[in-house]
Write a protein that holds these residues in place. Sequence first.
Motif, PDB file in Angstrom:
ATOM      1  N   LYS A  24       0.827  -1.200   0.000  1.00  0.00           N
ATOM      2  CA  LYS A  24       0.000   0.000   0.000  1.00  0.00           C
ATOM      3  C   LYS A  24       0.864   1.255   0.000  1.00  0.00           C
ATOM      4  N   THR A  25       0.421   2.260  -0.732  1.00  0.00           N
ATOM      5  CA  THR A  25       1.071   3.564  -0.728  1.00  0.00           C
ATOM      6  C   THR A  25       0.429   4.433   0.349  1.00  0.00           C
ATOM      7  N   ALA A  26       1.093   5.537   0.641  1.00  0.00           N
ATOM      8  CA  ALA A  26       0.531   6.493   1.590  1.00  0.00           C
ATOM      9  C   ALA A  26      -0.823   6.992   1.110  1.00  0.00           C
ATOM     10  N   GLU A  27      -0.946   7.223  -0.193  1.00  0.00           N
ATOM     11  CA  GLU A  27      -2.203   7.716  -0.743  1.00  0.00           C
ATOM     12  C   GLU A  27      -3.325   6.691  -0.589  1.00  0.00           C
ATOM     13  N   GLN A  28      -2.997   5.416  -0.756  1.00  0.00           N
ATOM     14  CA  GLN A  28      -4.014   4.376  -0.578  1.00  0.00           C
ATOM     15  C   GLN A  28      -4.470   4.288   0.874  1.00  0.00           C
ATOM     16  N   VAL A  29      -3.528   4.406   1.788  1.00  0.00           N
ATOM     17  CA  VAL A  29      -3.887   4.398   3.210  1.00  0.00           C
ATOM     18  C   VAL A  29      -4.801   5.572   3.524  1.00  0.00           C
ATOM     19  N   ALA A  30      -4.472   6.750   2.965  1.00  0.00           N
ATOM     20  CA  ALA A  30      -5.308   7.927   3.202  1.00  0.00           C
ATOM     21  C   ALA A  30      -6.702   7.730   2.633  1.00  0.00           C
ATOM     22  N   ALA A  31      -6.795   7.169   1.417  1.00  0.00           N
ATOM     23  CA  ALA A  31      -8.091   6.960   0.773  1.00  0.00           C
ATOM     24  C   ALA A  31      -8.965   5.995   1.570  1.00  0.00           C
ATOM     25  N   GLU A  32      -8.323   5.029   2.225  1.00  0.00           N
ATOM     26  CA  GLU A  32      -9.040   4.050   3.045  1.00  0.00           C
ATOM     27  C   GLU A  32      -9.286   4.550   4.468  1.00  0.00           C
ATOM     28  N   ASP A  33      -8.791   5.765   4.771  1.00  0.00           N
ATOM     29  CA  ASP A  33      -8.862   6.312   6.126  1.00  0.00           C
ATOM     30  C   ASP A  33      -8.219   5.342   7.122  1.00  0.00           C
ATOM     31  N   GLY A  34      -7.044   4.835   6.723  1.00  0.00           N
ATOM     32  CA  GLY A  34      -6.385   3.799   7.498  1.00  0.00           C
ATOM     33  C   GLY A  34      -5.912   4.218   8.867  1.00  0.00           C
ATOM     34  N   LEU A  35      -5.774   5.525   9.107  1.00  0.00           N
ATOM     35  CA  LEU A  35      -5.334   6.006  10.417  1.00  0.00           C
ATOM     36  C   LEU A  35      -6.505   6.376  11.329  1.00  0.00           C
ATOM     37  N   ALA A  36      -7.721   6.121  10.879  1.00  0.00           N
ATOM     38  CA  ALA A  36      -8.879   6.469  11.702  1.00  0.00           C
ATOM     39  C   ALA A  36      -8.863   5.688  13.011  1.00  0.00           C
ATOM     40  N   VAL A  37      -9.160   6.382  14.097  1.00  0.00           N
ATOM     41  CA  VAL A  37      -9.335   5.744  15.399  1.00  0.00           C
ATOM     42  C   VAL A  37     -10.751   6.034  15.871  1.00  0.00           C
ATOM     43  N   GLN A  38     -11.197   5.266  16.866  1.00  0.00           N
ATOM     44  CA  GLN A  38     -12.581   5.374  17.311  1.00  0.00           C
ATOM     45  C   GLN A  38     -12.767   6.303  18.510  1.00  0.00           C
ATOM     46  N   ALA A  39     -11.674   6.678  19.171  1.00  0.00           N
ATOM     47  CA  ALA A  39     -11.750   7.591  20.318  1.00  0.00           C
ATOM     48  C   ALA A  39     -10.348   8.092  20.621  1.00  0.00           C
ATOM     49  N   ALA A  40     -10.277   9.252  21.285  1.00  0.00           N
ATOM     50  CA  ALA A  40      -8.973   9.842  21.620  1.00  0.00           C
ATOM     51  C   ALA A  40      -9.050  10.534  22.964  1.00  0.00           C
ATOM     52  N   VAL A  41      -7.952  10.430  23.726  1.00  0.00           N
ATOM     53  CA  VAL A  41      -7.795  11.173  24.973  1.00  0.00           C
ATOM     54  C   VAL A  41      -6.480  11.932  24.886  1.00  0.00           C
ATOM     55  N   LEU A  42      -6.552  13.257  24.971  1.00  0.00           N
ATOM     56  CA  LEU A  42      -5.391  14.135  24.815  1.00  0.00           C
ATOM     57  C   LEU A  42      -5.073  14.754  26.170  1.00  0.00           C
ATOM     58  N   SER A  43      -3.926  14.374  26.734  1.00  0.00           N
ATOM     59  CA  SER A  43      -3.561  14.793  28.082  1.00  0.00           C
ATOM     60  C   SER A  43      -2.597  15.978  28.017  1.00  0.00           C
ATOM     61  N   TYR A  44      -3.067  17.140  28.517  1.00  0.00           N
ATOM     62  CA  TYR A  44      -2.273  18.378  28.536  1.00  0.00           C
ATOM     63  C   TYR A  44      -1.355  18.487  27.316  1.00  0.00           C
ATOM     64  N   GLY A  45      -1.980  18.450  26.131  1.00  0.00           N
ATOM     65  CA  GLY A  45      -1.242  18.422  24.872  1.00  0.00           C
ATOM     66  C   GLY A  45      -0.821  19.801  24.386  1.00  0.00           C
ATOM     67  N   ALA A  46       0.215  19.808  23.558  1.00  0.00           N
ATOM     68  CA  ALA A  46       0.701  21.019  22.894  1.00  0.00           C
ATOM     69  C   ALA A  46       0.140  21.028  21.474  1.00  0.00           C
ATOM     70  N   PHE A  47      -0.660  22.025  21.146  1.00  0.00           N
ATOM     71  CA  PHE A  47      -1.398  21.996  19.883  1.00  0.00           C
ATOM     72  C   PHE A  47      -0.976  23.077  18.891  1.00  0.00           C
ATOM     73  N   ASP A  48      -0.040  23.950  19.272  1.00  0.00           N
ATOM     74  CA  ASP A  48       0.339  25.060  18.398  1.00  0.00           C
ATOM     75  C   ASP A  48       1.857  25.226  18.369  1.00  0.00           C
ATOM     76  N   LEU A  49       2.534  24.418  17.552  1.00  0.00           N
ATOM     77  CA  LEU A  49       3.991  24.514  17.451  1.00  0.00           C
ATOM     78  C   LEU A  49       4.428  25.755  16.679  1.00  0.00           C
ATOM     79  N   TYR A  50       3.564  26.290  15.846  1.00  0.00           N
ATOM     80  CA  TYR A  50       3.869  27.548  15.157  1.00  0.00           C
ATOM     81  C   TYR A  50       4.098  28.658  16.178  1.00  0.00           C
ATOM     82  N   SER A  51       3.213  28.772  17.136  1.00  0.00           N
ATOM     83  CA  SER A  51       3.385  29.775  18.190  1.00  0.00           C
ATOM     84  C   SER A  51       4.579  29.451  19.076  1.00  0.00           C
TER      85      SER A  51
END
Length: 338
Positions: free
Chosen positions: A178-205
């Motif tokens: 599989k190529t990266a594009e095929q994985v993206a088309a299949e939504d292969g990185l989809a997860v069903q739930a997420a918990v983000l613990s005191y995360g850093a969300f703005d590396l630009y800043s």
Amino acid sequence: MFRILLMSLLAMFAGPLCAADHAHPIQVHKDIPWAQTAAKTLTMDIYTPQSDGGRLPVVVMVHGGGWLINDNHIMDSAARYLAEHGNFVVANLNYRLLGDNHNRTTMNEIVEDVFGGVLWVKEHIDDYGGDPTEVGITGDSAGGHLSAMVLTAGRRLSSQGFRNEPRGFKPTYLPAGKTAEQVAAEDGLAVQAAVLSYGAFDLYSEAQHGFESPDNIFWKLGGVSARGLFGDGITAQANPDYYRAVSPLYLIPARSDDQLPPTLAFVGSEDKTIPPAAVKQFVDKMRAAGQPITFKIYPGKNHAFLDSGCNKYLGNCFAKDAPDTLDDMIAFFDQHLR
């Protein structure tokens, strides 16, 4: 004063490990290699509850440390707790740090490692008793950032890599054939739930406020010189698109374009490293986009309180500060993974 990720000085100044009560017996599979890079062999630890009830839901765990220190062992206690008390198969990942490969690892490569780790888990977790159709992700601090990238950039995959426009990610591990594009088309990185613990969300800043300078102590703790997140010649001022492409704050899709999974984001009220206002900024943008997210502030808690052991500098101890939050995480994953 910029918000450096004063994540677990525990890596160097930790006290004894605080033991959690045991519940379900588990088997721990240590140091499983899942990808080879020029810098290092990437490994993970997998915690499997002993169960006769068939395959179990899976939680992928991503450690913190300012992208410069620590490895997955910093999350041993949290991973074990989720497996023992939550009855989840937990995959605790390692990824490259900025100081690896002679201080030449770039931020997009770290993101690509975590993307690759999730893909490897989905392809192989059945061998360890996990259900690849019921996968959640969690991470704290830098790991919260990387987990949020799975949510917001998991379809931004490209075989051409990050240096070409539009900026895409080529996962360090891809399923055979599989190529990266095929994985993206299949939504292969989809997860069903997420918990983000005191995360850093703005590396630009963060980059604009000193993260790439020697004033950020984590360069010293990592044993390397301060530099740009993408190497020489790339700066936040001249190349803002590079930094926004690795900042979940700028990547949140409208719900009409892509519905993200149910997400819990939390932070301690006393966190000066990633203040509650910084996490709430991400939460507010998620809500404005129509994405499902729950926000919680834990009174009296500082940064990195899910780390193993006791950290006298931050005033945390796993046995005192982590279990009630981990119980909340278990309840959240139970609701959305089972």
